[in-house]
Design a protein around this motif. Structure first.
Motif, mmCIF file in Angstrom:
data_model
loop_
_atom_site.group_PDB
_atom_site.id
_atom_site.type_symbol
_atom_site.label_atom_id
_atom_site.label_comp_id
_atom_site.label_asym_id
_atom_site.label_seq_id
_atom_site.Cartn_x
_atom_site.Cartn_y
_atom_site.Cartn_z
ATOM 1 N N LEU A 114 0.841 -1.206 0.000
ATOM 2 C CA LEU A 114 0.000 0.000 0.000
ATOM 3 C C LEU A 114 0.874 1.253 0.000
ATOM 4 O O LEU A 114 0.589 2.234 -0.673
ATOM 5 N N ARG A 115 1.960 1.198 0.771
ATOM 6 C CA ARG A 115 2.884 2.343 0.796
ATOM 7 C C ARG A 115 3.460 2.610 -0.594
ATOM 8 O O ARG A 115 3.743 3.743 -0.946
ATOM 9 N N ALA A 116 3.659 1.516 -1.363
ATOM 10 C CA ALA A 116 4.246 1.662 -2.700
ATOM 11 C C ALA A 116 3.201 2.026 -3.754
ATOM 12 O O ALA A 116 3.525 2.131 -4.933
ATOM 13 N N GLY A 117 1.942 2.184 -3.326
ATOM 14 C CA GLY A 117 0.915 2.653 -4.257
ATOM 15 C C GLY A 117 0.104 1.560 -4.932
ATOM 16 O O GLY A 117 -0.482 1.789 -5.996
ATOM 17 N N ALA A 118 0.044 0.350 -4.338
ATOM 18 C CA ALA A 118 -0.740 -0.753 -4.934
ATOM 19 C C ALA A 118 -2.206 -0.344 -5.102
ATOM 20 O O ALA A 118 -2.744 0.398 -4.282
ATOM 21 N N SER A 119 -2.834 -0.848 -6.182
ATOM 22 C CA SER A 119 -4.245 -0.506 -6.399
ATOM 23 C C SER A 119 -5.159 -1.616 -5.915
ATOM 24 O O SER A 119 -6.378 -1.513 -5.973
ATOM 25 N N GLY A 120 -4.558 -2.692 -5.417
ATOM 26 C CA GLY A 120 -5.333 -3.799 -4.858
ATOM 27 C C GLY A 120 -4.386 -4.785 -4.206
ATOM 28 O O GLY A 120 -3.162 -4.679 -4.376
ATOM 29 N N LEU A 121 -4.924 -5.729 -3.450
ATOM 30 C CA LEU A 121 -4.079 -6.672 -2.726
ATOM 31 C C LEU A 121 -4.711 -8.058 -2.720
ATOM 32 O O LEU A 121 -5.937 -8.171 -2.687
ATOM 33 N N LYS A 122 -3.862 -9.060 -2.710
ATOM 34 C CA LYS A 122 -4.363 -10.411 -2.510
ATOM 35 C C LYS A 122 -4.303 -10.705 -1.010
ATOM 36 O O LYS A 122 -3.230 -10.646 -0.400
ATOM 37 N N LEU A 123 -5.460 -10.961 -0.422
ATOM 38 C CA LEU A 123 -5.522 -11.258 1.013
ATOM 39 C C LEU A 123 -6.345 -12.519 1.217
ATOM 40 O O LEU A 123 -7.439 -12.624 0.654
ATOM 41 N N TYR A 124 -5.843 -13.437 1.988
ATOM 42 C CA TYR A 124 -6.533 -14.704 2.251
ATOM 43 C C TYR A 124 -6.956 -15.393 0.936
ATOM 44 O O TYR A 124 -8.054 -15.910 0.819
ATOM 45 N N GLY A 125 -6.096 -15.319 -0.064
ATOM 46 C CA GLY A 125 -6.363 -16.040 -1.308
ATOM 47 C C GLY A 125 -7.180 -15.284 -2.344
ATOM 48 O O GLY A 125 -7.255 -15.699 -3.501
ATOM 49 N N ASP A 126 -7.817 -14.173 -1.981
ATOM 50 C CA ASP A 126 -8.634 -13.435 -2.959
ATOM 51 C C ASP A 126 -8.070 -12.043 -3.206
ATOM 52 O O ASP A 126 -7.478 -11.434 -2.308
ATOM 53 N N TYR A 127 -8.324 -11.555 -4.431
ATOM 54 C CA TYR A 127 -7.871 -10.207 -4.761
ATOM 55 C C TYR A 127 -8.910 -9.183 -4.308
ATOM 56 O O TYR A 127 -10.112 -9.369 -4.501
ATOM 57 N N HIS A 128 -8.426 -8.120 -3.670
ATOM 58 C CA HIS A 128 -9.331 -7.066 -3.210
ATOM 59 C C HIS A 128 -8.867 -5.734 -3.778
ATOM 60 O O HIS A 128 -7.710 -5.369 -3.620
ATOM 61 N N GLU A 129 -9.799 -5.055 -4.421
ATOM 62 C CA GLU A 129 -9.473 -3.761 -5.008
ATOM 63 C C GLU A 129 -9.395 -2.702 -3.900
ATOM 64 O O GLU A 129 -10.176 -2.740 -2.948
ATOM 65 N N LEU A 130 -8.444 -1.793 -4.047
ATOM 66 C CA LEU A 130 -8.325 -0.708 -3.056
ATOM 67 C C LEU A 130 -9.196 0.467 -3.480
ATOM 68 O O LEU A 130 -8.968 1.075 -4.533
ATOM 69 N N ARG A 131 -10.180 0.792 -2.682
ATOM 70 C CA ARG A 131 -11.006 1.975 -2.974
ATOM 71 C C ARG A 131 -10.934 2.963 -1.808
ATOM 72 O O ARG A 131 -11.323 4.112 -1.932
ATOM 73 N N ALA A 132 -10.438 2.487 -0.681
ATOM 74 C CA ALA A 132 -10.260 3.384 0.475
ATOM 75 C C ALA A 132 -9.066 4.301 0.224
ATOM 76 O O ALA A 132 -8.208 4.012 -0.619
ATOM 77 N N GLU A 133 -9.013 5.380 0.972
ATOM 78 C CA GLU A 133 -7.874 6.285 0.860
ATOM 79 C C GLU A 133 -6.729 5.753 1.731
ATOM 80 O O GLU A 133 -6.980 5.166 2.788
ATOM 81 N N VAL A 134 -5.493 5.933 1.270
ATOM 82 C CA VAL A 134 -4.334 5.543 2.089
ATOM 83 C C VAL A 134 -3.565 6.811 2.455
ATOM 84 O O VAL A 134 -3.213 7.603 1.581
ATOM 85 N N VAL A 135 -3.334 7.012 3.745
ATOM 86 C CA VAL A 135 -2.572 8.178 4.203
ATOM 87 C C VAL A 135 -1.353 7.662 4.972
ATOM 88 O O VAL A 135 -1.472 6.734 5.780
ATOM 89 N N ILE A 136 -0.195 8.255 4.715
ATOM 90 C CA ILE A 136 1.051 7.793 5.364
ATOM 91 C C ILE A 136 1.630 8.926 6.216
ATOM 92 O O ILE A 136 1.704 10.078 5.764
ATOM 93 N N MET A 137 2.018 8.594 7.442
ATOM 94 C CA MET A 137 2.693 9.598 8.285
ATOM 95 C C MET A 137 3.923 8.921 8.894
ATOM 96 O O MET A 137 3.795 7.947 9.622
ATOM 97 N N ASP A 138 5.105 9.460 8.589
ATOM 98 C CA ASP A 138 6.349 8.771 8.952
ATOM 99 C C ASP A 138 7.116 9.393 10.110
ATOM 100 O O ASP A 138 8.249 9.035 10.365
#
Ligand SMILES: [Zn+2]
Length: 465
Positions: free
Chosen positions: A380-404
């Motif tokens: 997500l930090r690298a800007g992925a537009s979706g992720l495979k979790l528990y065997g299924d692909y999930h599209e990212l539609r939520a906002e991602v905010v990073i604070m370092d």
């Protein structure tokens, strides 16, 4: 006298260094776990470079698993000495090592299940039953007190400002020729001006120093006004969009910093009325330990507690422990803030919450710490537009905010500040707990600052002092 580097040599985990005095007395500095899943790491964790029964005592700098995680294994394999640590580190180890043992047990179970009935089963490195005999060997020490642990050795623990109970360790050692050698071990160096904890305290002048170098090659970003930015994220997500704010955070340290910021906003009457959940059993236990060790708080928090005796709790905040309570959060209607471990979302409850929140544009995933690139958090930090979790692909539609700006490790300048004045006495600095590139960069900075000599020891290397 000699020092042998038994872990965290040109690596960032597995901290362990063995000091052998002129009279043969052996002192182990830290006993950390290598964190990683490759075979080499597993072998390292399984086999100590030294004989555990030959070690006379262990001086532990802090409770992070990469510094403490092999203690139950050390005791299981024959160590019979005392384990010295600050009172808060001892309390944290009681919960951290149980959690680590549980992970070891689950890992072995998973491995054996996958492998089926063929071949030999994998044994966990240690189990929860091994933690109790290890905890019985702990002796709690206060900060700022020279404790005699052997006729020729006195030890001083000073606040490292890194996590609750963290310390740098200084040893005053009487040599065979009657002289005294002062040996310093930095542990992990924290940062000044952070909430909750005191600033790192420098060690007394030392002849030799083992120094960490995690961020020896960089300066951290200047912290933005964290609390104001945090409040804006809460308002945008939970008030404007009526969504959920997921904050994956490490159970120890980061979670309490976030909760304390919310507590401050609540006390100031600025926090919108939103339900807040801390959903991680380890975080719940760690927060209890924080509450039990006010001796580690900085002056600001001490003063804060004159008007609010619970800096980690307020009306709208619920700590959830059971699996049922955690699952119930999946069906929660309306806005909420969910703080959950692990911080990288590769395990634990935060991974479930990620799956449940990432599909809606109303929600925000607020990443507040480092994530390895291969983890969901890293992707997500690298800007992925979706992720495979528990065997299924999930599209990212939520906002991602990073604070370092939450790092618990000092940067290059903060480490140099910590070492200031040591140039006059220090004959050699041994750099550990970092990649070789970072060590070389930090070594160059040490030279610029008039330090005489630095060394990046290799694993198992022994150096005469
Ligand atoms: Zn640490």
């Amino acid at each position: 006298m000699q020092i042998q580097f038994c872990g965290a040599a040109r690596e960032v985990t597995g901290s362990a260094h063995l000091l052998t005095l002129d009279d043969g007395y052996k002192i182990l500095l830290d006993c950390g776990l290598y964190q990683g899943r490759n075979k080499e790491m597993e072998d390292f964790n399984e086999n100590f470079i030294f004989k555990p029964e030959s070690v006379d005592c262990l001086l532990l700098s802090h409770a992070h698993i990469d510094h403490s995680g092999r203690i139950p294994k050390l005791v299981k394999d024959g160590f019979r000495g005392q384990i010295y640590a600050t009172h808060a580190t001892r309390s944290l180890c009681a919960i951290m090592l149980l959690d680590s043992a549980f992970i070891q047990e689950k890992d072995a179970e998973y491995f054996n299940k996958k492998r089926g009935k063929f071949g030999e089963g994998k044994q966990p490195l240690y189990t929860r039953a091994d933690v109790k005999p290890a905890m019985e060997r702990f002796v709690g020490l206060p900060y700022e007190h020279w404790e005699r642990i052997h006729p020729n050795v006195e030890v001083l623990y000073r606040d490292a400002g890194h996590i609750l109970g963290s310390a740098n360790v200084t040893l005053r050692i009487k040599r065979a020729d009657g002289t005294t050698t002062t040996f310093g071990f930095s542990g992990d160096i924290g940062r000044p001006n952070r909430p909750i904890l005191r600033d790192p305290q420098p060690m007394p002048p030392c002849d030799y120093i083992i120094c960490e170098s995690t961020y020896g090659d960089r300066e951290h970003d200047l912290p933005p006004n964290e609390i104001e930015r945090f409040l804006k994220i809460i308002k945008d997500t939970c008030v404007e969009k009526r969504g959920k704010l997921l904050i994956p955070a490490f159970s120890l340290g980061r979670t309490q910093e976030i909760v304390h910021m919310l507590d401050q906003l609540e006390n100031a009457g600025r926090l919108p009325k939103i339900k807040v959940f801390v959903d991680s059993p380890l975080a719940v236990n760690a927060t209890t330990v924080f509450g039990a060790h006010p001796e580690c708080y900085d002056a600001e928090l001490q003063e804060y507690m004159l008007t609010d005796d619970n800096p980690f709790g307020f009306n709208e905040l619920t700590y959830t422990q059971s699996v049922e309570e955690s699952k119930a959060l999946n069906y929660l209607k309306g806005p909420a803030i969910i703080i959950s471990a692990s911080g990288m979302m590769n395990a634990g409850r935060s991974k479930h919450h990620l799956r449940n929140t990432m599909g809606s544009p109303k929600n925000t995933i607020f990443i507040v710490g480092y994530c390895s690139p291969e983890t969901p958090g890293g992707k997500l930090r690298a800007g992925a537009s979706g992720l495979k979790l528990y065997g299924d692909y999930h599209e990212l539609r939520a906002e991602v905010v990073i604070m370092d700006s939450f790092s618990a490790h000092g940067d290059r300048s903060e480490m140099i500040d910590f070492l200031a004045g040591q140039q006059d006495t220090c004959k050699k600095i041994f750099l550990v707990h970092g990649d070789i590139e970072r060590m070389e960069a930090f070594g160059a900075v040490l030279k610029e600052n008039d330090f005489r000599e630095w060394v990046a020891p290799t694993l198992e290397q022994t150096i005469e002092l």
